[in-house]
Design an enzyme around this catalytic site. Sequence first.
Site, PDB file in Angstrom:
ATOM      1  N   ASP A  43       0.712  -1.194  -0.061  1.00 49.24           N
ATOM      2  CA  ASP A  43      -0.081  -0.076  -0.010  1.00 49.24           C
ATOM      3  C   ASP A  43       0.856   1.329  -0.104  1.00 49.24           C
ATOM      4  O   ASP A  43       1.710   1.466   0.710  1.00 49.24           O
ATOM      5  CB  ASP A  43      -0.922  -0.120   1.350  1.00 49.24           C
ATOM      6  CG  ASP A  43      -1.903   1.363   1.235  1.00 49.24           C
ATOM      7  OD1 ASP A  43      -2.829   1.041   0.562  1.00 49.24           O
ATOM      8  OD2 ASP A  43      -1.666   2.051   2.113  1.00 49.24           O
ATOM      9  N   ILE A  44       0.442   2.328  -0.899  1.00 48.39           N
ATOM     10  CA  ILE A  44       1.292   3.346  -0.964  1.00 48.39           C
ATOM     11  C   ILE A  44       0.990   4.441   0.148  1.00 48.39           C
ATOM     12  O   ILE A  44      -0.276   4.402   0.300  1.00 48.39           O
ATOM     13  CB  ILE A  44       1.178   4.153  -2.096  1.00 48.39           C
ATOM     14  CG1 ILE A  44       1.577   3.186  -3.415  1.00 48.39           C
ATOM     15  CG2 ILE A  44       1.981   5.342  -2.437  1.00 48.39           C
ATOM     16  CD1 ILE A  44       1.275   3.796  -4.858  1.00 48.39           C
ATOM     17  N   ASN A  51      -3.367  12.766  -4.362  1.00 52.41           N
ATOM     18  CA  ASN A  51      -4.677  13.364  -5.232  1.00 52.41           C
ATOM     19  C   ASN A  51      -4.993  14.464  -4.695  1.00 52.41           C
ATOM     20  O   ASN A  51      -5.376  15.644  -5.657  1.00 52.41           O
ATOM     21  CB  ASN A  51      -5.637  12.052  -5.142  1.00 52.41           C
ATOM     22  CG  ASN A  51      -5.275  10.977  -6.060  1.00 52.41           C
ATOM     23  OD1 ASN A  51      -4.592  11.217  -6.922  1.00 52.41           O
ATOM     24  ND2 ASN A  51      -5.798   9.883  -5.849  1.00 52.41           N
ATOM     25  N   ASP A  60      -2.268   9.361 -10.677  1.00 50.17           N
ATOM     26  CA  ASP A  60      -2.152   7.940 -11.571  1.00 50.17           C
ATOM     27  C   ASP A  60      -0.621   7.740 -12.146  1.00 50.17           C
ATOM     28  O   ASP A  60      -0.099   6.722 -12.452  1.00 50.17           O
ATOM     29  CB  ASP A  60      -2.827   8.373 -12.972  1.00 50.17           C
ATOM     30  CG  ASP A  60      -4.406   8.322 -12.648  1.00 50.17           C
ATOM     31  OD1 ASP A  60      -4.848   7.777 -11.671  1.00 50.17           O
ATOM     32  OD2 ASP A  60      -5.179   8.707 -13.722  1.00 50.17           O
ATOM     33  N   GLU A  86      -4.637   2.070  -4.176  1.00 51.54           N
ATOM     34  CA  GLU A  86      -3.290   2.269  -4.253  1.00 51.54           C
ATOM     35  C   GLU A  86      -2.674   0.945  -3.630  1.00 51.54           C
ATOM     36  O   GLU A  86      -1.880   1.032  -3.173  1.00 51.54           O
ATOM     37  CB  GLU A  86      -2.894   3.525  -3.591  1.00 51.54           C
ATOM     38  CG  GLU A  86      -3.017   3.535  -1.926  1.00 51.54           C
ATOM     39  CD  GLU A  86      -4.495   4.176  -1.775  1.00 51.54           C
ATOM     40  OE1 GLU A  86      -4.724   4.270  -0.306  1.00 51.54           O
ATOM     41  OE2 GLU A  86      -5.295   4.122  -2.314  1.00 51.54           O
TER      42      GLU A  86
END
Length: 180
Positions: A43-44, A51, A60, A86
């Site tokens: 997971d980022i 965003n 993106d 993500e």
Amino acid sequence: LYSLAITDSITKLYVHRYFQLRLDEEVKRSRRYNSALSLLMCDIDHFKQVNDTYGHQQGDLILKEVSHILRRNIRATDIAARYGGEEFVIILPETNQADARIVAERIRKDVAKFEFPSVAAGQPPIHKIISIGVAGFPINANDKDELIQKADSSMYQAKGSGRNKVVMCGVDLPEEAAGK
């Protein structure tokens, strides 16, 4: 058309549904041949801030670049997929947890040092980190769903203990559980 159906349009990794089918196959294969199988859940960290601050085009671009990092760090026989948002998953057939941790650490380090280009002209690169949970079959789980749950739980343990970490299921215990 089949390729489009099983591939995520942004990351070019496999989609969640295809991941579920392949993990089911790999668990069956692992059980039949008594071989190791590991799963990485990635997971980022703080992705929503990207965003919110820079826009979805920037988000993106980061997803695309992370997918490139994942592909560079796995074998042709491994299966990388976008789990959702993500989050990414990687199926590592014929791989025990110790070897899976090595792969996860390489990914974690590569993401942390990567300079994600900005979509806005003249802006400095963006730095991101990633948290990764590692679980193994059959050592940590009895079936596919439990394997996913254990890898997910380990990933959340990595996030909860400071982020930018790799946590192996059943090995990396919180200090309270380890009696420290």
